[in-house]
Design a protein around this motif. Structure first.
Motif, PDB file in Angstrom:
ATOM      1  N   MET A  90      -3.060 -78.731 -33.607  1.00  0.00           N
ATOM      2  CA  MET A  90      -2.199 -78.022 -34.526  1.00  0.00           C
ATOM      3  C   MET A  90      -1.667 -79.024 -35.535  1.00  0.00           C
ATOM      4  O   MET A  90      -1.346 -80.149 -35.186  1.00  0.00           O
ATOM      5  N   VAL A  91      -1.573 -78.579 -36.773  1.00  0.00           N
ATOM      6  CA  VAL A  91      -1.085 -79.486 -37.802  1.00  0.00           C
ATOM      7  C   VAL A  91       0.215 -79.034 -38.447  1.00  0.00           C
ATOM      8  O   VAL A  91       0.922 -79.837 -39.037  1.00  0.00           O
ATOM      9  N   LYS A  92       0.556 -77.740 -38.322  1.00  0.00           N
ATOM     10  CA  LYS A  92       1.772 -77.278 -38.973  1.00  0.00           C
ATOM     11  C   LYS A  92       2.266 -75.978 -38.353  1.00  0.00           C
ATOM     12  O   LYS A  92       1.485 -75.097 -38.038  1.00  0.00           O
ATOM     13  N   ILE A  93       3.591 -75.882 -38.191  1.00  0.00           N
ATOM     14  CA  ILE A  93       4.262 -74.652 -37.798  1.00  0.00           C
ATOM     15  C   ILE A  93       5.192 -74.285 -38.941  1.00  0.00           C
ATOM     16  O   ILE A  93       5.997 -75.102 -39.370  1.00  0.00           O
ATOM     17  N   THR A  94       5.062 -73.069 -39.437  1.00  0.00           N
ATOM     18  CA  THR A  94       5.916 -72.602 -40.518  1.00  0.00           C
ATOM     19  C   THR A  94       6.704 -71.406 -40.010  1.00  0.00           C
ATOM     20  O   THR A  94       6.130 -70.492 -39.423  1.00  0.00           O
ATOM     21  N   GLY A  95       8.014 -71.429 -40.227  1.00  0.00           N
ATOM     22  CA  GLY A  95       8.866 -70.325 -39.796  1.00  0.00           C
ATOM     23  C   GLY A  95       9.743 -69.853 -40.925  1.00  0.00           C
ATOM     24  O   GLY A  95       9.656 -70.335 -42.052  1.00  0.00           O
ATOM     25  N   GLU A  96      10.604 -68.886 -40.623  1.00  0.00           N
ATOM     26  CA  GLU A  96      11.490 -68.334 -41.639  1.00  0.00           C
ATOM     27  C   GLU A  96      12.417 -69.377 -42.231  1.00  0.00           C
ATOM     28  O   GLU A  96      12.717 -69.357 -43.409  1.00  0.00           O
ATOM     29  N   VAL A  97      12.895 -70.301 -41.404  1.00  0.00           N
ATOM     30  CA  VAL A  97      13.911 -71.242 -41.842  1.00  0.00           C
ATOM     31  C   VAL A  97      13.340 -72.601 -42.211  1.00  0.00           C
ATOM     32  O   VAL A  97      13.815 -73.256 -43.121  1.00  0.00           O
ATOM     33  N   SER A  98      12.315 -73.039 -41.500  1.00  0.00           N
ATOM     34  CA  SER A  98      11.827 -74.397 -41.731  1.00  0.00           C
ATOM     35  C   SER A  98      10.325 -74.479 -41.554  1.00  0.00           C
ATOM     36  O   SER A  98       9.673 -73.550 -41.122  1.00  0.00           O
ATOM     37  N   SER A  99       9.804 -75.656 -41.866  1.00  0.00           N
ATOM     38  CA  SER A  99       8.394 -75.954 -41.711  1.00  0.00           C
ATOM     39  C   SER A  99       8.298 -77.305 -41.019  1.00  0.00           C
ATOM     40  O   SER A  99       9.047 -78.223 -41.335  1.00  0.00           O
ATOM     41  N   GLN A 100       7.397 -77.437 -40.063  1.00  0.00           N
ATOM     42  CA  GLN A 100       7.278 -78.661 -39.282  1.00  0.00           C
ATOM     43  C   GLN A 100       5.838 -79.133 -39.295  1.00  0.00           C
ATOM     44  O   GLN A 100       4.953 -78.442 -38.802  1.00  0.00           O
TER      45      GLN A 100
ATOM     46  N   ILE B 198       2.983 -81.449 -37.820  1.00  0.00           N
ATOM     47  CA  ILE B 198       2.756 -81.978 -36.477  1.00  0.00           C
ATOM     48  C   ILE B 198       1.785 -83.149 -36.583  1.00  0.00           C
ATOM     49  O   ILE B 198       0.688 -82.994 -37.121  1.00  0.00           O
ATOM     50  N   PRO B 199       2.154 -84.345 -36.062  1.00  0.00           N
ATOM     51  CA  PRO B 199       1.212 -85.476 -36.075  1.00  0.00           C
ATOM     52  C   PRO B 199      -0.058 -85.128 -35.287  1.00  0.00           C
ATOM     53  O   PRO B 199      -0.008 -84.387 -34.298  1.00  0.00           O
ATOM     54  N   ASP B 200      -1.194 -85.650 -35.740  1.00  0.00           N
ATOM     55  CA  ASP B 200      -2.483 -85.383 -35.095  1.00  0.00           C
ATOM     56  C   ASP B 200      -2.416 -85.608 -33.588  1.00  0.00           C
ATOM     57  O   ASP B 200      -1.918 -86.637 -33.118  1.00  0.00           O
ATOM     58  N   GLY B 201      -2.940 -84.626 -32.842  1.00  0.00           N
ATOM     59  CA  GLY B 201      -3.074 -84.735 -31.401  1.00  0.00           C
ATOM     60  C   GLY B 201      -1.814 -84.479 -30.600  1.00  0.00           C
ATOM     61  O   GLY B 201      -1.859 -84.494 -29.371  1.00  0.00           O
ATOM     62  N   MET B 202      -0.682 -84.227 -31.237  1.00  0.00           N
ATOM     63  CA  MET B 202       0.567 -84.019 -30.487  1.00  0.00           C
ATOM     64  C   MET B 202       0.654 -82.620 -29.876  1.00  0.00           C
ATOM     65  O   MET B 202       1.277 -82.426 -28.846  1.00  0.00           O
ATOM     66  N   ILE B 203       0.055 -81.629 -30.518  1.00  0.00           N
ATOM     67  CA  ILE B 203      -0.079 -80.292 -29.935  1.00  0.00           C
ATOM     68  C   ILE B 203      -1.549 -79.918 -30.058  1.00  0.00           C
ATOM     69  O   ILE B 203      -2.094 -79.866 -31.154  1.00  0.00           O
ATOM     70  N   THR B 204      -2.195 -79.692 -28.905  1.00  0.00           N
ATOM     71  CA  THR B 204      -3.610 -79.358 -28.927  1.00  0.00           C
ATOM     72  C   THR B 204      -3.843 -77.989 -28.291  1.00  0.00           C
ATOM     73  O   THR B 204      -3.126 -77.586 -27.368  1.00  0.00           O
TER      74      THR B 204
END
Length: 95
Positions: A1-11, A13-19
Motif C-alpha cells: 500500500m502506498v497511500k490512505i486518503t480519508g475525509e480529514v487527512s491523507s497518509q 505509506i513508506p514502501d513495504g510497511m503495509i502489504t
C-alpha cells in the motif's frame, strides 16, 4: 500500500510497511501492517471481487472480510479500493 486518503487527512505509506498478499485461488488476502496506524488490521481475510459492480458509481467492486464494498480498479502495477464518494476512504496500492 502506498497511500490512505480519508475525509480529514491523507497518509503516504513508506514502501513495504503495509502489504497485501492476494491468494486468488482461495479468495484470501493477508494484510501485514507494520505501522502505528490502526487501519488496516493485520490478518488473513476472505474477499469477493465482482467485475460487474453492485454499485452504480463503479465498474468493479471488492469486499474484504464483509466490512464494506469498495470500488475496485487495477491498471498496470496500480490498484485502488475507493469509497470516497460515500465515506471518504480510498486505499492506493503499487506492486
Amino acid at each position: 500500500m502506498v497511500k490512505i486518503t480519508g475525509e480529514v487527512s491523507s497518509q503516504d505509506i513508506p514502501d513495504g510497511m503495509i502489504t497485501y498478499n492476494f491468494n486468488t485461488q482461495l479468495h484470501k488476502v493477508t494484510i501485514q501492517n507494520n505501522t502505528e496506524l490502526t487501519y488496516p488490521v493485520s490478518g488473513t481475510y476472505t474477499y469477493v471481487l465482482n467485475r460487474q459492480s453492485v454499485l452504480s458509481m463503479c465498474q468493479s467492486t471488492i469486499n474484504v472480510n464483509n466490512e464494506g464494498t469498495y470500488c475496485f480498479s487495477q491498471t498496470g502495477n496500480s490498484m485502488s479500493f475507493d469509497l470516497s464518494a460515500v465515506d471518504g476512504l480510498k486505499l492506493d496500492f503499487e506492486r
